[in-house]
Design an enzyme around this catalytic site. Structure first.
Site, mmCIF file in Angstrom:
data_model
loop_
_atom_site.group_PDB
_atom_site.id
_atom_site.type_symbol
_atom_site.label_atom_id
_atom_site.label_comp_id
_atom_site.label_asym_id
_atom_site.label_seq_id
_atom_site.Cartn_x
_atom_site.Cartn_y
_atom_site.Cartn_z
ATOM 1 N N GLN A 101 43.413 -27.389 -79.794
ATOM 2 C CA GLN A 101 43.592 -25.972 -80.171
ATOM 3 C C GLN A 101 45.047 -25.774 -80.599
ATOM 4 O O GLN A 101 45.954 -25.976 -79.796
ATOM 5 C CB GLN A 101 43.270 -25.112 -78.957
ATOM 6 C CG GLN A 101 43.504 -23.648 -79.112
ATOM 7 C CD GLN A 101 43.647 -22.972 -77.760
ATOM 8 O OE1 GLN A 101 43.641 -23.629 -76.725
ATOM 9 N NE2 GLN A 101 43.800 -21.679 -77.747
ATOM 10 N N SER A 109 49.967 -22.291 -80.286
ATOM 11 C CA SER A 109 51.384 -22.102 -79.913
ATOM 12 C C SER A 109 52.334 -22.822 -80.858
ATOM 13 O O SER A 109 52.027 -23.910 -81.358
ATOM 14 C CB SER A 109 51.631 -22.622 -78.497
ATOM 15 O OG SER A 109 50.766 -22.026 -77.587
ATOM 16 N N SER A 126 47.463 -29.574 -76.339
ATOM 17 C CA SER A 126 46.802 -30.512 -75.429
ATOM 18 C C SER A 126 45.865 -31.426 -76.209
ATOM 19 O O SER A 126 45.182 -30.971 -77.138
ATOM 20 C CB SER A 126 45.981 -29.758 -74.384
ATOM 21 O OG SER A 126 46.775 -28.822 -73.709
ATOM 22 N N GLU A 168 38.848 -19.341 -73.433
ATOM 23 C CA GLU A 168 39.832 -20.205 -72.779
ATOM 24 C C GLU A 168 40.042 -19.770 -71.333
ATOM 25 O O GLU A 168 39.982 -20.578 -70.403
ATOM 26 C CB GLU A 168 41.153 -20.160 -73.541
ATOM 27 C CG GLU A 168 42.259 -20.954 -72.865
ATOM 28 C CD GLU A 168 43.487 -21.153 -73.749
ATOM 29 O OE1 GLU A 168 43.679 -20.369 -74.700
ATOM 30 O OE2 GLU A 168 44.241 -22.100 -73.482
ATOM 31 N N ASN A 174 51.209 -15.912 -66.290
ATOM 32 C CA ASN A 174 50.767 -14.895 -65.311
ATOM 33 C C ASN A 174 51.229 -13.496 -65.735
ATOM 34 O O ASN A 174 50.507 -12.516 -65.546
ATOM 35 C CB ASN A 174 51.342 -15.218 -63.930
ATOM 36 C CG ASN A 174 50.671 -16.439 -63.320
ATOM 37 O OD1 ASN A 174 49.845 -17.083 -63.963
ATOM 38 N ND2 ASN A 174 51.018 -16.750 -62.082
ATOM 39 N N GLU A 175 52.435 -13.418 -66.311
ATOM 40 C CA GLU A 175 52.934 -12.101 -66.729
ATOM 41 C C GLU A 175 52.050 -11.521 -67.841
ATOM 42 O O GLU A 175 51.722 -10.327 -67.832
ATOM 43 C CB GLU A 175 54.396 -12.207 -67.234
ATOM 44 C CG GLU A 175 55.426 -12.517 -66.164
ATOM 45 C CD GLU A 175 55.406 -13.967 -65.710
ATOM 46 O OE1 GLU A 175 54.915 -14.836 -66.463
ATOM 47 O OE2 GLU A 175 55.870 -14.238 -64.581
HETATM 48 C C1 LIG Z 1 49.623 -27.478 -69.667
HETATM 49 C C2 LIG Z 1 49.721 -26.636 -70.912
HETATM 50 C C3 LIG Z 1 48.803 -26.831 -71.923
HETATM 51 C C4 LIG Z 1 48.878 -26.086 -73.089
HETATM 52 N N1 LIG Z 1 47.976 -26.339 -74.088
HETATM 53 C C5 LIG Z 1 48.046 -25.632 -75.241
HETATM 54 C C6 LIG Z 1 47.145 -25.926 -76.325
HETATM 55 O O1 LIG Z 1 46.291 -26.810 -76.217
HETATM 56 N N2 LIG Z 1 47.253 -25.222 -77.474
HETATM 57 C C7 LIG Z 1 48.182 -24.228 -77.618
HETATM 58 O O2 LIG Z 1 48.200 -23.597 -78.674
HETATM 59 N N3 LIG Z 1 49.074 -23.937 -76.632
HETATM 60 C C8 LIG Z 1 49.021 -24.619 -75.444
HETATM 61 N N4 LIG Z 1 49.910 -24.356 -74.431
HETATM 62 C C9 LIG Z 1 50.973 -23.360 -74.652
HETATM 63 C C10 LIG Z 1 50.794 -22.078 -73.855
HETATM 64 O O3 LIG Z 1 49.774 -21.283 -74.407
HETATM 65 C C11 LIG Z 1 52.161 -21.371 -73.857
HETATM 66 O O4 LIG Z 1 53.052 -22.188 -73.102
HETATM 67 C C12 LIG Z 1 52.101 -20.004 -73.250
HETATM 68 O O5 LIG Z 1 51.348 -19.126 -74.052
HETATM 69 C C13 LIG Z 1 53.516 -19.404 -73.058
HETATM 70 O O6 LIG Z 1 54.251 -19.480 -74.224
HETATM 71 P P1 LIG Z 1 55.750 -20.087 -74.222
HETATM 72 O O7 LIG Z 1 55.693 -21.406 -73.507
HETATM 73 O O8 LIG Z 1 56.240 -20.056 -75.614
HETATM 74 O O9 LIG Z 1 56.588 -19.108 -73.305
HETATM 75 P P2 LIG Z 1 57.213 -17.708 -73.758
HETATM 76 O O10 LIG Z 1 56.197 -16.900 -74.480
HETATM 77 O O11 LIG Z 1 58.508 -17.968 -74.446
HETATM 78 O O12 LIG Z 1 57.481 -17.015 -72.361
HETATM 79 C C14 LIG Z 1 58.658 -17.272 -71.571
HETATM 80 C C15 LIG Z 1 58.608 -16.363 -70.340
HETATM 81 O O13 LIG Z 1 58.673 -14.973 -70.766
HETATM 82 C C16 LIG Z 1 57.575 -14.239 -70.238
HETATM 83 N N5 LIG Z 1 57.112 -13.249 -71.199
HETATM 84 C C17 LIG Z 1 56.944 -13.425 -72.543
HETATM 85 N N6 LIG Z 1 56.482 -12.298 -73.120
HETATM 86 C C18 LIG Z 1 56.319 -11.390 -72.122
HETATM 87 C C19 LIG Z 1 55.856 -10.040 -72.081
HETATM 88 N N7 LIG Z 1 55.458 -9.411 -73.194
HETATM 89 N N8 LIG Z 1 55.822 -9.420 -70.868
HETATM 90 C C20 LIG Z 1 56.218 -10.058 -69.726
HETATM 91 N N9 LIG Z 1 56.678 -11.342 -69.714
HETATM 92 C C21 LIG Z 1 56.719 -11.995 -70.887
HETATM 93 C C22 LIG Z 1 56.497 -15.295 -69.994
HETATM 94 O O14 LIG Z 1 55.567 -14.856 -69.006
HETATM 95 C C23 LIG Z 1 57.313 -16.494 -69.542
HETATM 96 O O15 LIG Z 1 57.610 -16.402 -68.166
HETATM 97 C C24 LIG Z 1 49.880 -25.092 -73.243
HETATM 98 C C25 LIG Z 1 50.804 -24.892 -72.221
HETATM 99 C C26 LIG Z 1 50.732 -25.649 -71.060
HETATM 100 C C27 LIG Z 1 51.735 -25.414 -69.962
#
Ligand SMILES: Cc1cc2nc3c(=O)[nH]c(=O)nc-3n(C[C@H](O)[C@H](O)[C@H](O)COP(=O)(O)OP(=O)(O)OC[C@H]3O[C@@H](n4cnc5c(N)ncnc54)[C@H](O)[C@@H]3O)c2cc1C
Length: 392
Positions: free
Chosen positions: A120, A123, A155, A238, A357-358
């Site tokens: 998928q 991100s 992933s 998902e 979680n947020e």
């Molecule tokens: C094990 C694993 C597997 C994954 N697999 C996939 C995959 O197969 N395909 C894919 O597309 N993605 C995948 N992801 C990515 C995942 O969807 C993102 O890591 C996730 O959506 C968070 O995005 P980010 O890491 O860019 O963090 P950010 O969006 O940069 O967030 C950073 C921090 O800010 C907080 N934050 C951001 N916006 C807000 C808001 N509006 N209100 C409150 N708090 C906020 C977040 O909660 C977090 O604590 C995977 C991630 C992990 C850990």
């Protein structure tokens, strides 16, 4: 066949056909994938893959009751189905809900039989929680499309044959309105996959680069510039599949891992007993909540945003269990290569993957509890004018 007989037959089949578990950390190896594919084909041929999926597209057309009966039995085994979890839990259900008949005909049966692996591609470095800010572009190229850009945290991309790709097709439109969903061939030479090692020591997810990758228009899922609504379908599936553990059976005796913990714990200590009871209650509450969502879905009421409640509960339960396991196991919890230390170091990922979680709390507040939404100043601004990602 009545449900008891179905369950007994499933147990007998699993006992006879589940291979012995491999040590954690080796699921990127080709041998592991070949073995997983062989198992998945047998699972499908025995009628245990796609239990509730429509018969027309290769599923079994059975009910959630059979699905739950099989899942209850499967929990006792370490099924090597991890590489199929994105296909089974997210991209497959999206194609069933939103694909064309030709796409369902072409992709669903090979996905259920484990012949093709899916990832998928949502991100990006500048678009995780705010995935609608993504910058990967798909532009018209004759009858089809040409894709350029970068994804991250993808992933199983290193094993995938196909990917469900969300790309920007109109930079003049506001960010949610200029996206389109595609099926992309992960074996095309313009696709570069670079594994990223996480703190478990495993290369579970990847960076993926697209350089002039062509996609035929028949591989577009949904209407042009309506990709956000398709993405929402994927994200709902998902969250439900993560919380219900689709394709993720870890071979535990029960979903909370309570038995394994109890075996190592000093259960004469009242504080430890309290915590084990708390773990049991949380895990039962989640299991019952999931069961209720499944029954409602069967009755025609799609759980919608309440899938985020299940996902949040699971993320919190996973961290609670990892903290407790660390305290109970002491130094043994950091022994490299051990299944327990592997599970503990993997636990925080549950609070990120599939939405943090947020973000789950934001969704629950707005869509389940009906609280006023947070301010969104960029909702109507053309994407090209936004200061997001690497955009100037
Ligand atoms: C094990 C694993 C597997 C994954 N697999 C996939 C995959 O197969 N395909 C894919 O597309 N993605 C995948 N992801 C990515 C995942 O969807 C993102 O890591 C996730 O959506 C968070 O995005 P980010 O890491 O860019 O963090 P950010 O969006 O940069 O967030 C950073 C921090 O800010 C907080 N934050 C951001 N916006 C807000 C808001 N509006 N209100 C409150 N708090 C906020 C977040 O909660 C977090 O604590 C995977 C991630 C992990 C850990």
């Amino acid at each position: 066949m009545n449900l008891d007989a179905y369950r007994r037959a499933a147990r007998a089949w699993l006992q006879a056909n589940t291979p012995s578990p491999e040590p954690p950390g080796d699921d990127g190896a080709d041998g592991g994938v070949a073995r997983a594919k062989e198992f998945m084909a047998k699972l499908y041929d025995a009628g245990y893959s796609g239990i509730t999926w429509p018969r027309r597209w290769g599923g079994q057309g059975l009910t959630q009751e059979e699905e739950r009966a099989f899942a209850a039995e499967a929990r006792h085994f370490a099924l090597p189905t991890y590489v199929f979890s994105i296909g089974l839990g997210m991209t497959g259900p999206t194609l069933v809900d939103r694909g064309t008949d030709e796409q369902r005909e072409r992709f669903v049966r090979p996905l259920l039989r484990g012949e093709e692996i899916w990832c998928q591609l949502f991100s990006e470095p500048g678009a995780g929680s705010d995935v609608a800010a993504l910058q990967t572009r798909a532009v018209r190229d004759g009858q089809g499309w040409l894709v350029n850009g970068q994804k991250v945290w993808t992933s199983v991309a290193q094993q995938a044959d196909w990917g469900l790709l969300l790309a920007r097709t109109d930079v003049e439109a506001p960010k949610h309105k200029g996206l389109t969903m595609f099926v992309v061939d992960m074996r095309h030479p313009g696709v570069t996959v670079r594994p990223l090692r996480d703190m478990t020591g495993r290369a579970h997810f990847n960076e993926v680069f697209f350089d002039d990758v062509p996609i035929p228009d028949e591989h577009r899922v949904g209407e042009v510039n309506d990709g956000w609504s398709v993405a929402v379908t994927t994200l709902l599936h998902e969250r439900l599949s993560i919380s219900a553990g689709v394709g993720m059976s870890g071979g535990e005796d029960d979903p909370s891992g309570l038995e394994a913990l109890r075996r190592t714990a000093d259960t004469t200590d009242p504080l430890v007993r309290d915590e084990l009871v708390e773990l049991y209650i949380r895990s039962r509450a989640l299991a019952l909540f999931n069961q209720r969502l499944a029954q409602e879905a069967e009755a025609g009421a799609f759980p919608g945003a309440r899938g985020s409640v299940a996902k949040l509960l699971l993320a919190e339960l996973t961290m609670f269990r990892a903290d407790l396991a660390t305290r109970l196991a002491g130094p043994a919890s950091v022994v490299g290569g051990d299944p327990l230390s592997h599970a503990i170091s993997l636990a925080p990922a549950m609070s990120l993957g599939g939405g943090t979680n947020e973000i789950m709390r934001n969704i629950i507040g707005e869509r389940v509890l009906g609280l006023p939404p947070g301010p969104r100043v960029d909702k109507t601004v053309p994407f090209k004018d936004l200061k997001v990602g690497t955009q100037e």
